[in-house]
Design a protein around this motif. Structure first.
Motif, PDB file in Angstrom:
ATOM      1  N   ALA A  36      -6.952   0.360   3.475  1.00 13.52           N
ATOM      2  CA  ALA A  36      -7.988   0.221   2.448  1.00 13.52           C
ATOM      3  C   ALA A  36      -7.706   1.091   1.223  1.00 13.52           C
ATOM      4  O   ALA A  36      -8.508   1.143   0.311  1.00 13.52           O
TER       5      ALA A  36
ATOM      6  N   CYS B  17      -8.942   3.280  13.356  1.00 17.89           N
ATOM      7  CA  CYS B  17      -9.794   3.614  12.219  1.00 17.89           C
ATOM      8  C   CYS B  17      -8.964   4.254  11.099  1.00 17.89           C
ATOM      9  O   CYS B  17      -9.111   3.922   9.927  1.00 17.89           O
ATOM     10  N   ARG B  18      -8.075   5.153  11.471  1.00 16.39           N
ATOM     11  CA  ARG B  18      -7.204   5.812  10.482  1.00 16.39           C
ATOM     12  C   ARG B  18      -6.278   4.788   9.829  1.00 16.39           C
ATOM     13  O   ARG B  18      -6.037   4.820   8.632  1.00 16.39           O
TER      14      ARG B  18
ATOM     15  N   GLY C  42      -6.949   1.639   9.420  1.00 15.30           N
ATOM     16  CA  GLY C  42      -7.805   0.890   8.503  1.00 15.30           C
ATOM     17  C   GLY C  42      -8.027   1.620   7.198  1.00 15.30           C
ATOM     18  O   GLY C  42      -8.051   1.008   6.123  1.00 15.30           O
ATOM     19  N   CYS C  43      -8.188   2.940   7.268  1.00 12.22           N
ATOM     20  CA  CYS C  43      -8.359   3.741   6.046  1.00 12.22           C
ATOM     21  C   CYS C  43      -7.129   3.645   5.153  1.00 12.22           C
ATOM     22  O   CYS C  43      -7.245   3.513   3.933  1.00 12.22           O
ATOM     23  N   VAL C  44      -5.941   3.719   5.736  1.00 12.01           N
ATOM     24  CA  VAL C  44      -4.703   3.607   4.959  1.00 12.01           C
ATOM     25  C   VAL C  44      -4.600   2.217   4.343  1.00 12.01           C
ATOM     26  O   VAL C  44      -4.271   2.066   3.164  1.00 12.01           O
TER      27      VAL C  44
ATOM     28  N   ARG D 190       0.837  -1.198   0.000  1.00 13.51           N
ATOM     29  CA  ARG D 190       0.000   0.000   0.000  1.00 13.51           C
ATOM     30  C   ARG D 190       0.870   1.244   0.000  1.00 13.51           C
ATOM     31  O   ARG D 190       1.843   1.305   0.735  1.00 13.51           O
TER      32      ARG D 190
ATOM     33  N   GLY E 166      -6.470   4.533   1.497  1.00  8.56           N
ATOM     34  CA  GLY E 166      -6.357   5.956   1.816  1.00  8.56           C
ATOM     35  C   GLY E 166      -4.904   6.345   2.050  1.00  8.56           C
ATOM     36  O   GLY E 166      -3.996   5.519   1.925  1.00  8.56           O
ATOM     37  N   THR E 167      -4.680   7.595   2.384  1.00  6.34           N
ATOM     38  CA  THR E 167      -3.315   8.073   2.621  1.00  6.34           C
ATOM     39  C   THR E 167      -3.237   8.812   3.951  1.00  6.34           C
ATOM     40  O   THR E 167      -4.245   9.181   4.534  1.00  6.34           O
ATOM     41  N   THR E 168      -2.026   9.029   4.393  1.00  8.22           N
ATOM     42  CA  THR E 168      -1.758   9.842   5.570  1.00  8.22           C
ATOM     43  C   THR E 168      -0.654  10.823   5.202  1.00  8.22           C
ATOM     44  O   THR E 168       0.035  10.635   4.200  1.00  8.22           O
TER      45      THR E 168
END
Length: 130
Positions: free
Chosen positions: A49, A42-43, A45-47, A15, A51-53
């Motif tokens: 899935a 939760c954050r 999990g978003c990454v 990822r 998402g980015t940080t």
């Protein structure tokens, strides 16, 4: 909460955890560490899935003190550090690494490009000047 130190363009089975803008500023041979933080599960999990940080900093080295044992992970291997200690992360040497193949489809698509793994001429010059 999680602090993650990256020096490649992927995390967690391929990822890409950072934005396109941050990815453009990253290179495995630049002598820098991308420091990213995740505030909660939760954050994370978003990454995972897709998402980015954001990159919080790009230090050349990092030193911190753990007052008690912590769960750690290095190169995908999780382990428990049983006691507190001082942790220092810095460039040691450059080694050959596997990289995404240039043609077959699969996980190495989209923002995962083979060119990321080739140091740019300016990167090599900056390394000598440091």
């Amino acid at each position: 909460r999680q602090l993650t130190l990256l020096n490649i363009n992927s995390y967690g089975a391929g990822r890409t955890a950072v934005s396109n803008e941050d990815l453009a500023l990253s290179a495995p041979a630049d002598g820098r560490i991308e420091l990213v933080g995740l505030s909660n599960a939760c954050r994370f999990g978003c990454v995972m899935a897709g998402g980015t940080t954001e990159v919080l900093a790009r230090p050349a080295a990092l030193r911190f003190v753990l007052e008690r044992g912590e769960a750690m992970q290095m190169d995908g291997e999780a382990w428990m550090l049983p006691v507190g200690c001082e942790v220092e992360v810095k460039w040691h040497r450059q080694v050959r690494m596997l990289r995404p193949p240039s043609c077959p489809p699969g996980i190495w698509t989209g923002r995962q490009v083979p060119g990321f793994w080739h140091p740019q001429v300016s990167d090599r010059k900056n390394r000598r000047l440091s």
